[in-house]
Scaffold this active site. Structure first.
Site, PDB file in Angstrom:
ATOM      1  N   HIS A 107      47.343  39.617  29.250  1.00 11.55           N
ATOM      2  CA  HIS A 107      47.894  39.993  30.324  1.00 11.55           C
ATOM      3  C   HIS A 107      49.368  39.843  30.551  1.00 11.55           C
ATOM      4  O   HIS A 107      49.711  39.551  31.682  1.00 11.55           O
ATOM      5  CB  HIS A 107      47.213  39.805  31.656  1.00 11.55           C
ATOM      6  N   HIS A 182      45.035  45.753  38.105  1.00 11.63           N
ATOM      7  CA  HIS A 182      43.965  45.118  37.962  1.00 11.63           C
ATOM      8  C   HIS A 182      43.055  44.623  39.342  1.00 11.63           C
ATOM      9  O   HIS A 182      42.794  43.803  39.533  1.00 11.63           O
ATOM     10  CB  HIS A 182      44.404  43.807  37.213  1.00 11.63           C
ATOM     11  N   GLU A 317      39.905  48.997  34.519  1.00  9.58           N
ATOM     12  CA  GLU A 317      41.423  49.126  34.506  1.00  9.58           C
ATOM     13  C   GLU A 317      41.857  50.256  33.234  1.00  9.58           C
ATOM     14  O   GLU A 317      41.305  49.968  32.113  1.00  9.58           O
ATOM     15  CB  GLU A 317      41.772  47.782  33.766  1.00  9.58           C
TER      16      GLU A 317
END
Length: 352
Positions: A107, A182, A317
């Site tokens: 991420h 997210h 996601e």
């Protein structure tokens, strides 16, 4: 009243101010997004009786977000999901990234990953509902990535009761870009998501290793606990069969989505019977990460004193595939100078 309001959400330890924008549509739905991480902090929708509830996990203060959290509602970049061993090769040069999810990069990395920086924000005009644009300039070399990148996301709470996110980015050097939101959803606004029913428009998934990194293989979901396409299924009924390392049993994998008309489609439906709430995910992205909050362990206390235990929320996601820079058979995520990265996703907030 319908429209957008801006207010203070506090300050970071550095003293930097964080603002929060409240979007309200004509039907009374409410979305709140803060400038820290361009983060969706609240999403209030009605149930079948018209009763409103916040269906997103999050926190009451910016201090709790800054202390650390598992990306709840964050805009994630430069690259959402994992990059194997924190490295990729581009143009003959190997780039090294943070391995913040050992042994992999996750991420966007460390303190300058896009969920941990303050984005600039401005209210923008959209014909279909109140909207705010968040922008961030990421310098060449930030978190190990090449290129100066200008990124933006526009959140619109439409009068059709959808929360739409439109992403854009440009770069002056070739660079992998893969953006998502997210959010953790719980359509009851409390408890667990084990009784939620799910449909995913995918006949295959990217196989992952024990560290959840793609092996490069794309496998069919038929006759596996990963099949939510043949017919919708209650998440809790499949959870133990989904696998994972003890005690973090559950789903955490990327689905290869079926292409939609003109490249845009409803790719997932999440519903909950007692409230009648139905969430549709619509996107032009090729992948969807389905995650059942396996690593929530009760140590985080969210809004209203709710302790986030395992399976308190579910993530859907939209994305390109994890570790795409290291797999030539995956759709490319490399953005080139002169190009503009564009993608859109919306959450349709419905009632059955």
């Amino acid at each position: 009243m319908a429209g957008v309001t801006k207010s203070s959400f506090g300050k970071l330890k550095s003293g930097a101010a964080v603002d929060i924008y409240t979007l309200t549509n004509k039907n009374g739905l409410v979305a709140k997004i803060m400038t820290y991480g361009a983060t969706l902090t609240e999403l209030h929708t009605p149930d079948k009786d018209g009763k409103m509830a916040d269906i997103c996990l999050g926190f009451d203060s910016v201090a709790k977000y800054e202390k650390g959290h598992p990306y709840m509602g964050s805009t994630v970049g430069r690259y959402c999901n994992r990059i194997g061993k924190g490295r990729f090769t581009l143009g003959g040069k190997t780039y090294k990234l943070a391995t913040n999810n050992p042994p992999n990069h996750l991420h966007g990395g460390g303190p300058k990953a896009w969920d941990k920086v303050i984005w600039k924000a401005q209210i923008v005009a959209r014909p279909n509902g109140p909207a705010v644009q968040f922008t961030y300039f990421s310098k060449d070399g930030e978190e190990g990535y090449p290129g100066n990148v200008n990124a933006s996301v526009i959140y619109t709470l439409t009068e059709a009761n959808t929360l739409k996110m439109e992403y854009a980015a440009t770069t002056d050097k070739p660079c992998p870009i893969n953006l998502t939101n997210h959010a953790y959803f719980n359509l009851k606004g409390k408890g667990t998501i084990l009784d939620h029913e799910l449909y995913i428009a995918a006949k295959s998934y990217t196989e992952g290793d024990e560290d959840l990194l793609p092996t490069g293989k794309i496998l069919p979901v038929v006759d596996t606990p990963y099949d939510f396409f043949a017919q919708p299924a209650i998440v809790g009924d499949r959870l133990l069969a989904a696998g994972g390392k003890e005690p973090n049993i559950g789903y955490d994998l990327n689905y290869v989505l079926l292409p939609g008309a003109k490249g845009y489609a409803t790719v997932a439906r999440l519903s909950e019977a007692t409230t009648g709430r139905l969430l549709e995910i619509r996107t032009d992205q090729p992948g969807l990460q389905f995650y059942t909050g396996n690593f929530l362990d009760g140590t985080l206390t969210g809004k209203g004193g709710w302790k986030y235990v395992q399976y308190s929320g579910i993530c859907l996601e939209t994305q390109h595939f994890p570790d795409s820079p290291n797999h030539k058979n995956f759709p490319s995520t490399i953005l080139m100078p002169g190009q503009t990265y564009r993608t859109k996703t919306e959450y349709a907030l419905l009632v059955k």
